[in-house]
Design an enzyme around this catalytic site. Structure first.
Site, PDB file in Angstrom:
ATOM      1  N   GLU A  27      -9.651 -35.398   9.455  1.00  0.00           N
ATOM      2  CA  GLU A  27      -9.452 -34.634   8.213  1.00  0.00           C
ATOM      3  C   GLU A  27     -10.156 -33.288   8.348  1.00  0.00           C
ATOM      4  OE1 GLU A  27     -10.687 -36.741   4.680  1.00  0.00           O
ATOM      5  OE2 GLU A  27     -10.311 -35.010   3.387  1.00  0.00           O
ATOM      6  N   ASN A  72      -8.883 -36.391   1.129  1.00  0.00           N
ATOM      7  CA  ASN A  72      -8.970 -35.649  -0.127  1.00  0.00           C
ATOM      8  C   ASN A  72      -8.601 -34.171   0.072  1.00  0.00           C
ATOM      9  OD1 ASN A  72      -9.856 -38.034  -1.199  1.00  0.00           O
ATOM     10  ND2 ASN A  72     -12.022 -37.484  -1.165  1.00  0.00           N
ATOM     11  N   ASN A 172      -2.319 -38.674  -0.635  1.00  0.00           N
ATOM     12  CA  ASN A 172      -3.545 -39.410  -0.316  1.00  0.00           C
ATOM     13  C   ASN A 172      -4.251 -39.860  -1.593  1.00  0.00           C
ATOM     14  OD1 ASN A 172      -5.916 -40.106   1.540  1.00  0.00           O
ATOM     15  ND2 ASN A 172      -6.895 -38.721   0.075  1.00  0.00           N
ATOM     16  N   GLU A 173      -4.571 -41.132  -1.683  1.00  0.00           N
ATOM     17  CA  GLU A 173      -5.399 -41.684  -2.779  1.00  0.00           C
ATOM     18  C   GLU A 173      -5.058 -41.062  -4.135  1.00  0.00           C
ATOM     19  OE1 GLU A 173      -9.581 -41.624  -1.643  1.00  0.00           O
ATOM     20  OE2 GLU A 173      -9.215 -43.211  -0.180  1.00  0.00           O
ATOM     21  N   TYR A 244     -13.793 -49.100   2.321  1.00  0.00           N
ATOM     22  CA  TYR A 244     -15.017 -48.806   3.076  1.00  0.00           C
ATOM     23  C   TYR A 244     -16.081 -49.818   2.672  1.00  0.00           C
ATOM     24  CZ  TYR A 244     -12.917 -44.254   4.155  1.00  0.00           C
ATOM     25  OH  TYR A 244     -12.098 -43.249   4.614  1.00  0.00           O
ATOM     26  N   GLU A 291      -7.267 -46.096   5.975  1.00  0.00           N
ATOM     27  CA  GLU A 291      -8.675 -45.675   6.006  1.00  0.00           C
ATOM     28  C   GLU A 291      -9.518 -46.934   5.921  1.00  0.00           C
ATOM     29  OE1 GLU A 291     -10.094 -42.480   3.471  1.00  0.00           O
ATOM     30  OE2 GLU A 291      -8.141 -41.492   3.565  1.00  0.00           O
ATOM     31  N   GLN A 345     -13.541 -42.052  10.205  1.00  0.00           N
ATOM     32  CA  GLN A 345     -12.639 -41.136  10.855  1.00  0.00           C
ATOM     33  C   GLN A 345     -12.936 -41.165  12.354  1.00  0.00           C
ATOM     34  OE1 GLN A 345     -12.264 -37.376   8.783  1.00  0.00           O
ATOM     35  NE2 GLN A 345     -12.109 -38.354   6.781  1.00  0.00           N
TER      36      GLN A 345
END
Ligand code: AHR
Length: 500
Positions: A27, A72, A172-173, A244, A291, A345
């Protein structure tokens, strides 16, 4: 010694491992791109400014696919800022991470890095501030051969051949209040469906990933996934999920993260199956776990608007590597549903590879379980029967002391057992029966363990924590006893003596 009974049979399989299970993520965040993969002034930079030392480590990890450019960051990103002559590109505020984005690296540079690193790109389109039309333009820029505005612009920018990007993420999200341009499930479902239609009209060969829940802890989970899939079921190929894990002070809870991941995957799969039934669809929806990692979500105070500041630079411990190994076993156990995953990542930002600006790079502790599973966890995942003693946790209830997964690779007739022993006090004896595999022989047993669970690798001691060779018996047989030391991560490789 406490015993764990284990049965493996070649006829009982979960499914084939899709190599894309070992994907990762870059990212525009912190030092992932700038001083991570790209540092033109570095002594080891190649002619395009990419760090060759980092590229070598990425190749060692055997990562087949990398998601880009966010995260993000994506939801405020205008991809046209990152193309054309570098000195003409605008410098922008990145509102997601409160940094300054110089746009020295964009889609074309990423494609060059991916090609050099033997990596397939997985590009994401901005559905926060971006529009379905801009998403279609990006597919045209990347994949259309020529004679149109966007494809000719790519050619003018020095890329005659299309980039041929096959996998695309629709935002994304988008369920998260932290996202620039957050949407409700209804609104996202409709917007993503229109983007999907345009993108597939431009290139019908592409595969699309819908945004699923950004965590199992979201109040909207799993309703978000149901609503989104009801809008998108026939238009996409995967639903994403993110998760996570963090050590919040209770080691057993942290070790049991694999159980949480298992439940999360099962719930998403059931939600997708519900929508399949409701839609009377023949299609099976696969999961892109795009992720996942251990991430300490502590706040580090940084100045606003710096270029590539050290954001999310977790230094992983032995304990983190053990938990990470347990998570990899869970991913393997779900290969019938989870066809892609991205370790979030790859470099510097919550990553297995860590660099110093102008200096060396080292392997974090989590590098090793990823390396082992990505290189040896190929072929078929077996549906093993494992009966281990259990332990109580506050967060996940009763969990087995051993989390494991076994792959059989028909190419070299080998088995690889990956196993986490969560017991703080006891070595455990794996009483392993290989049934229809016949006689097998251990060819390697590597262990990660040690007296200090919080020990890490760093620039002064880059090899402090890494797998060690464990004594192996020379015996071969249909039944073997294999010791799993207390609090350890293990990779045991076995050669089958009969050609199957
Ligand atoms: O990987 C770090 C961040 O975690 C990503 O930008 C975002 O998608 C997630 O919340």
């Amino acid at each position: 010694m406490k015993r764990v009974t284990y049965f493996a049979d070649k006829n009982y399989k979960v499914g084939e491992v899709d190599p894309n299970l070992f994907g990762s993520f870059i990212e525009h965040l912190g030092r992932a791109v700038y001083t991570g993969i790209y540092e033109p002034d570095h002594p080891l930079a190649d002619e395009d400014g990419f760090r060759k030392d980092v590229m070598e480590l990425v190749k060692e990890l055997n990562v087949p696919i990398v998601r880009y450019p966010g995260g993000n960051f994506l939801s405020g990103y205008d991809w046209t800022d990152g193309i054309g002559p570098i000195d003409k590109r605008p410098t922008r505020l990145d509102l997601a991470w409160r940094t300054t984005e110089p746009n020295e690296v964009g889609i074309d540079e990423f494609m060059k890095w991916a090609n050099k690193s033997n990596i397939e790109p997985m590009l994401a389109v901005n559905l926060g501030t971006g529009t379905p039309k801009e998403a279609g333009n990006l597919v045209e820029y990347c994949n259309h051969p020529g004679n149109t505005y966007w494809s000719d612009l790519r050619i003018k920018n020095g890329h005659k051949d299309p980039h041929n990007v096959k996998v695309w993420c629709l935002g994304n999200e988008m369920d998260g209040p932290w996202q620039i341009g957050q949407l409700s499930a209804e609104d996202y479902g409709k917007k993503a469906r229109e983007a999907a239609k345009i993108m597939k009209w431009v290139d019908p060969t592409i595969k699309l990933v819908a945004c699923g829940s950004s965590s199992a802890e979201m109040p909207t989970f799993p309703e978000w996934d149901r609503v989104v899939l009801e809008h998108l079921y026939e238009h996409v190929d995967y639903i994403s999920c993110h998760r996570y894990y963090e050590n919040l002070g209770n080691v057993n809870d942290f070790l049991g993260s694999f159980a949480d991941m298992d439940n999360f995957i099962k719930t998403i799969a059931s939600t997708a199956d519900y929508v399949q039934a409701k839609n009377r669809s023949k299609k099976k929806m696969y999961i892109s776990f795009d992720e996942w990692n251990v991430w300490y979500q502590k706040k580090v105070e940084l100045k606003d608007w710096e270029i590539a500041p050290p954001i999310l630079e977790d230094n992983y411990s032995l304990l983190d590597a053990l938990v990470f190994g347990g998570l990899m076993c869970t991913l393997l156990q779900h290969v019938d549903r989870v066809k892609m995953a991205s370790l979030a990542q790859l470099v510097n930002v919550i990553a297995p590879i860590f660099t110093q600006k102008g200096g060396p790079a080292f392997k974090q502790t989590i590098f090793y379980p990823f390396f082992q599973v990505s290189n040896y966890g190929r072929g078929e995942v077996l549906n093993t029967l494992v009966d281990a003693p259990t332990m109580e946790t506050n967060k996940h209830g009763e969990i087995p002391l051993v989390q494991s997964s076994t792959t059989y690779n028909p190419e070299d007739n080998t088995l690889s057992i990956f196993a986490l022993n969560c017991s703080e006090d006891d070595d455990l004896l794996l009483d392993a029966q290989f049934r229809s595999f016949g006689s097998v022989k251990i060819i390697d047993h590597l262990v990660m363990d040690g007296p200090d669970l919080y020990a890490t690798n760093n620039f002064d001691s880059p090899d402090n924590i890494k797998p060690k060779k464990y004594d192996i018996s020379s015996e071969a047989g249909e039944q073997l006893e294999i010791k799993l030391p207390k609090m350890s991560w293990n990779m045991i490789r076995l050669q089958c003596e009969t050609k199957l």
